[in-house]
Design a protein around this motif. Structure first.
Motif, PDB file in Angstrom:
ATOM      1  N   ALA A  37       0.830  -1.200   0.000  1.00 36.35           N
ATOM      2  CA  ALA A  37       0.000   0.000   0.000  1.00 36.35           C
ATOM      3  C   ALA A  37       0.867   1.253   0.000  1.00 36.35           C
ATOM      4  O   ALA A  37       0.418   2.335   0.330  1.00 36.35           O
ATOM      5  CB  ALA A  37      -0.919  -0.011   1.213  1.00 36.35           C
ATOM      6  N   ARG A  48      -1.864   4.517   0.432  1.00 38.75           N
ATOM      7  CA  ARG A  48      -3.298   4.397   0.185  1.00 38.75           C
ATOM      8  C   ARG A  48      -3.702   2.953   0.421  1.00 38.75           C
ATOM      9  O   ARG A  48      -2.925   2.033   0.198  1.00 38.75           O
ATOM     10  CB  ARG A  48      -3.640   4.778  -1.252  1.00 38.75           C
ATOM     11  N   PRO A  66      -0.911   1.311  -4.815  1.00 39.52           N
ATOM     12  CA  PRO A  66      -1.659   1.869  -3.688  1.00 39.52           C
ATOM     13  C   PRO A  66      -2.911   2.600  -4.162  1.00 39.52           C
ATOM     14  O   PRO A  66      -2.864   3.359  -5.121  1.00 39.52           O
ATOM     15  CB  PRO A  66      -0.663   2.847  -3.054  1.00 39.52           C
ATOM     16  N   GLY A  67      -4.031   2.319  -3.496  1.00 40.46           N
ATOM     17  CA  GLY A  67      -5.277   2.980  -3.825  1.00 40.46           C
ATOM     18  C   GLY A  67      -6.192   2.190  -4.742  1.00 40.46           C
ATOM     19  O   GLY A  67      -7.301   2.609  -5.014  1.00 40.46           O
ATOM     20  N   CYS A  68      -5.746   1.033  -5.224  1.00 44.93           N
ATOM     21  CA  CYS A  68      -6.595   0.256  -6.123  1.00 44.93           C
ATOM     22  C   CYS A  68      -7.487  -0.697  -5.332  1.00 44.93           C
ATOM     23  O   CYS A  68      -7.263  -0.952  -4.149  1.00 44.93           O
ATOM     24  CB  CYS A  68      -5.769  -0.513  -7.141  1.00 44.93           C
ATOM     25  N   GLU A  69      -8.492  -1.224  -6.016  1.00 47.07           N
ATOM     26  CA  GLU A  69      -9.406  -2.173  -5.392  1.00 47.07           C
ATOM     27  C   GLU A  69      -9.780  -3.240  -6.406  1.00 47.07           C
ATOM     28  O   GLU A  69     -10.113  -2.934  -7.545  1.00 47.07           O
ATOM     29  CB  GLU A  69     -10.665  -1.455  -4.923  1.00 47.07           C
ATOM     30  N   SER A  84      -3.349   2.978  -9.483  1.00 47.76           N
ATOM     31  CA  SER A  84      -3.991   3.645  -8.347  1.00 47.76           C
ATOM     32  C   SER A  84      -5.396   4.091  -8.687  1.00 47.76           C
ATOM     33  O   SER A  84      -5.678   4.519  -9.797  1.00 47.76           O
ATOM     34  CB  SER A  84      -3.186   4.872  -7.940  1.00 47.76           C
ATOM     35  N   ARG A  85      -6.276   3.959  -7.717  1.00 48.62           N
ATOM     36  CA  ARG A  85      -7.664   4.406  -7.795  1.00 48.62           C
ATOM     37  C   ARG A  85      -8.487   3.680  -8.854  1.00 48.62           C
ATOM     38  O   ARG A  85      -9.553   4.131  -9.236  1.00 48.62           O
ATOM     39  CB  ARG A  85      -7.729   5.909  -7.987  1.00 48.62           C
TER      40      ARG A  85
END
Length: 101
Positions: A37, A48, A66-69, A84-85
């Motif tokens: 992260a 993130r 970092p920040g991904c899902e 990210s994101r």
């Protein structure tokens, strides 16, 4: 240490920044890459959360920035990079990852 990793999840990757990582039930995250992260881009440290949903699959040698899902039942093909994101809700592949199915 604060990691939110379900007891039925399978992880063969090294985890870095435990407090920001969550892996739900029956998810699979293959190594040997790191599940992290944290990123050191543009001369600063970026922290993130990284989330892997229930039943999701992350193939070998993937990078989760970092920040991904990865949403429940999401599928990340081997050697892919989830930026990210980004939220993976289906099957993705490539660098950067794009929806393939």
């Amino acid at each position: 240490l604060g990691a939110k990793i379900h007891s039925t999840a399978v992880i063969t990757a090294r985890c870095v920044a435990y407090d920001l990582i969550s892996v739900d039930a029956l998810a699979t995250v293959h190594g040997p890459r790191h599940l992290t992260a944290v990123n050191y881009g543009e001369r600063r440290m970026v922290l993130r959360p990284v989330k892997v949903g229930a039943g999701a699959y992350v193939g070998p040698n993937c990078t989760l920035e970092p920040g991904c899902e990865v949403a429940p039942a999401g599928y990340v093909e081997p050697l892919s990079t989830v930026t990210s994101r980004m939220v993976v809700e289906s099957r993705v592949s490539g660098v950067p990852a794009k929806v393939v199915g």
